[in-house]
Design an enzyme around this catalytic site. Structure first.
Site, short mmCIF file in Angstrom:
data_model
loop_
_atom_site.label_atom_id
_atom_site.label_comp_id
_atom_site.label_asym_id
_atom_site.label_seq_id
_atom_site.Cartn_x
_atom_site.Cartn_y
_atom_site.Cartn_z
N ARG A 1 0.87 -1.17 0.00
CA ARG A 1 0.00 0.00 0.00
C ARG A 1 0.91 1.22 0.00
O ARG A 1 1.73 1.39 0.90
CB ARG A 1 -0.92 0.00 1.22
CG ARG A 1 -1.91 1.17 1.29
CD ARG A 1 -2.89 0.93 2.43
NE ARG A 1 -3.88 1.99 2.58
CZ ARG A 1 -3.85 2.93 3.53
NH1 ARG A 1 -2.85 2.95 4.43
NH2 ARG A 1 -4.80 3.84 3.62
N ASN B 1 -7.01 8.10 2.63
CA ASN B 1 -6.64 7.53 3.92
C ASN B 1 -7.46 8.14 5.06
O ASN B 1 -7.60 9.37 5.14
CB ASN B 1 -5.15 7.77 4.19
CG ASN B 1 -4.68 7.13 5.49
OD1 ASN B 1 -4.66 5.91 5.59
ND2 ASN B 1 -4.33 7.95 6.47
N GLU B 2 -8.04 7.29 5.90
CA GLU B 2 -8.71 7.71 7.14
C GLU B 2 -9.47 9.02 6.94
O GLU B 2 -9.16 10.03 7.57
CB GLU B 2 -7.69 7.82 8.26
CG GLU B 2 -6.97 6.50 8.50
CD GLU B 2 -5.90 6.55 9.59
OE1 GLU B 2 -5.69 7.63 10.18
OE2 GLU B 2 -5.27 5.51 9.85
N HIS C 1 -8.66 0.21 9.99
CA HIS C 1 -7.32 0.29 10.56
C HIS C 1 -7.42 -0.09 12.03
O HIS C 1 -8.21 0.47 12.77
CB HIS C 1 -6.76 1.69 10.38
CG HIS C 1 -6.56 2.07 8.95
ND1 HIS C 1 -6.11 3.31 8.55
CD2 HIS C 1 -6.74 1.35 7.80
CE1 HIS C 1 -6.02 3.34 7.22
NE2 HIS C 1 -6.41 2.17 6.76
N TYR D 1 -5.79 -0.29 15.49
CA TYR D 1 -4.79 0.13 16.46
C TYR D 1 -5.38 -0.05 17.87
O TYR D 1 -5.91 -1.11 18.18
CB TYR D 1 -4.33 1.56 16.17
CG TYR D 1 -3.55 1.69 14.88
CD1 TYR D 1 -2.21 1.33 14.81
CD2 TYR D 1 -4.15 2.16 13.72
CE1 TYR D 1 -1.48 1.44 13.63
CE2 TYR D 1 -3.43 2.28 12.53
CZ TYR D 1 -2.09 1.91 12.50
OH TYR D 1 -1.38 2.02 11.33
N GLU E 1 -4.42 -1.10 7.77
CA GLU E 1 -3.29 -0.72 8.61
C GLU E 1 -3.48 -1.41 9.96
O GLU E 1 -4.61 -1.58 10.43
CB GLU E 1 -3.23 0.79 8.87
CG GLU E 1 -2.82 1.65 7.71
CD GLU E 1 -2.68 3.12 8.12
OE1 GLU E 1 -2.52 3.38 9.35
OE2 GLU E 1 -2.76 3.99 7.25
N TRP F 1 1.34 -1.39 9.03
CA TRP F 1 1.98 -0.07 9.01
C TRP F 1 3.24 -0.13 9.85
O TRP F 1 3.17 -0.49 11.02
CB TRP F 1 1.03 0.99 9.59
CG TRP F 1 1.59 2.36 9.42
CD1 TRP F 1 2.48 2.98 10.25
CD2 TRP F 1 1.35 3.27 8.34
NE1 TRP F 1 2.83 4.22 9.75
CE2 TRP F 1 2.14 4.41 8.58
CE3 TRP F 1 0.56 3.23 7.19
CZ2 TRP F 1 2.14 5.51 7.72
CZ3 TRP F 1 0.57 4.31 6.35
CH2 TRP F 1 1.35 5.44 6.61
#
Length: 338
Positions: free
Chosen positions: A89, A166-167, A233, A235, A262, A291
């Site tokens: 990516r 992105n995001e 993503h 996290y 991610e 990531w």
């Protein structure tokens, strides 16, 4: 990738049956949903990502911050491939926040991905945290950028996935994600894009409020090609196995294509349960893109997979994602198009 705010993941709401996806879109628009276009290149079939010939394709790869490290990209892609990845990516900029990656640069990145037998997911990073990050731009702006570099992407549908932005929302006004995402997908289809399109979740990609989770059927059905892939993503919000499984289940039960676009082994907003991410994505045939390769700063240098872009200097995170259980070396399969 940006710092996230840790908030409790909303409980998974009632799930729509797969057959209801098209009906929901028709009800919302007052018009019948458009017929699906013939599959071109990488595409969605039965809730899974497949290649043109119907071969399943499960992304196993990493993110590379090309727009900030353009001089590193040629070697980085070769090194990422050498460690077993089948996908990369690539961070690009529309010029709204950082130096614009022009059509020639995009063409070169795609060529380098193909040279290294990698599937190339291209993303515009300038949208990161829109609504909360004052410098961020809109998905509409990102779509305009893709249209401006379309000549570099035409005919590359077997090799390239277009990740619109992105995001694209922070934690403010995230409910706007649904309409803005549908509009951006429609703009690209009207401009002639036949590629698989990937869309990131709001809430800095983590979708803790469930906006993408709950509205994914309507977004998918609004794409006339039915070729939209959803990306979460993972996290600090995803620090327990239950949260990870619940989120993945919400998409699997409705046959909607999902990737973990991610994730990391640690983050400033909490400690992700990376072992469950690896195990559950492998068990379900879901792609992941960690990531990131190298070059992180601002206190998250621990997310570098290699030190100073040196493939022989794997960090603990790099060793985990490439060599650990459920990691890239163990589970990656090269795209059949190569």
């Amino acid at each position: 990738m940006r710092k996230r705010t840790v908030l409790t993941v909303a409980a998974v709401l009632g799930l729509l049956a797969p057959a209801a996806v098209t009906a929901q879109a028709a009800a919302e628009t007052g018009r019948p949903a458009p017929a699906r276009a013939a599959a071109t290149g990488i595409h969605v079939s039965g809730g899974k990502i497949v290649e043109r010939d119907g071969s399943p394709f499960v992304m196993r790869g990493v993110n590379h911050a090309h727009t900030w490290y353009t001089s590193r990209t040629t070697q980085a892609l070769a090194d990422i491939k050498s460690l077993g990845a089948n996908t990369v990516r690539v961070v690009l900029s529309s010029g709204a926040r950082w130096t614009r990656n022009d059509v020639n640069d995009v063409r070169n990145v795609v060529g380098r991905c193909k040279q290294n037998r990698l599937i190339c997911v291209l993303e515009v990073h300038d949208t990161t945290g829109y609504g909360e990050e004052s410098a961020a731009t809109t998905l509409a702006n990102a779509a305009d950028y893709w249209i401006s570099v379309k000549s570099a992407l035409d005919g590359q549908e077997d090799y390239v996935v277009v990740n619109i932005g992105n995001e694209p929302f922070g934690n403010n006004n995230a409910t706007r994600w649904t309409n803005d995402t549908r509009s951006a997908v429609t703009k690209l289809r009207n401009a002639g894009f036949d590629h698989a399109i990937m869309v990131d979740a709001p809430n800095w990609g983590q979708d803790w409020a469930g906006v993408m989770r709950d509205n994914a059927p309507a977004v998918f059905a609004a794409d006339p090609d039915r070729n939209t892939i959803f990306s979460v993503h993972m996290y600090g919000v995803y620090d327990t196995a239950a949260e990870i499984r619940d989120y993945l289940n919400a998409f699997a039960s409705r046959q909607l294509p999902l990737v973990v676009g991610e994730f990391g082994h640690n983050h400033s907003d909490g400690n992700p349960d990376e072992d469950t991410i690896f195990a559950e994505t492998q068990a379900r045939g879901i792609g992941y893109l960690g990531w990131s390769w190298s070059g992180n700063s601002g206190g998250v240098e621990y997310l570098d997979m290699v030190a100073n872009f040196d493939k022989n200097a794997l960090t603990s995170w790099g060793n985990r994602i490439f060599n650990g259980a459920g990691g890239i070396r163990q589970t990656s399969r090269e795209a059949s198009v190569y």
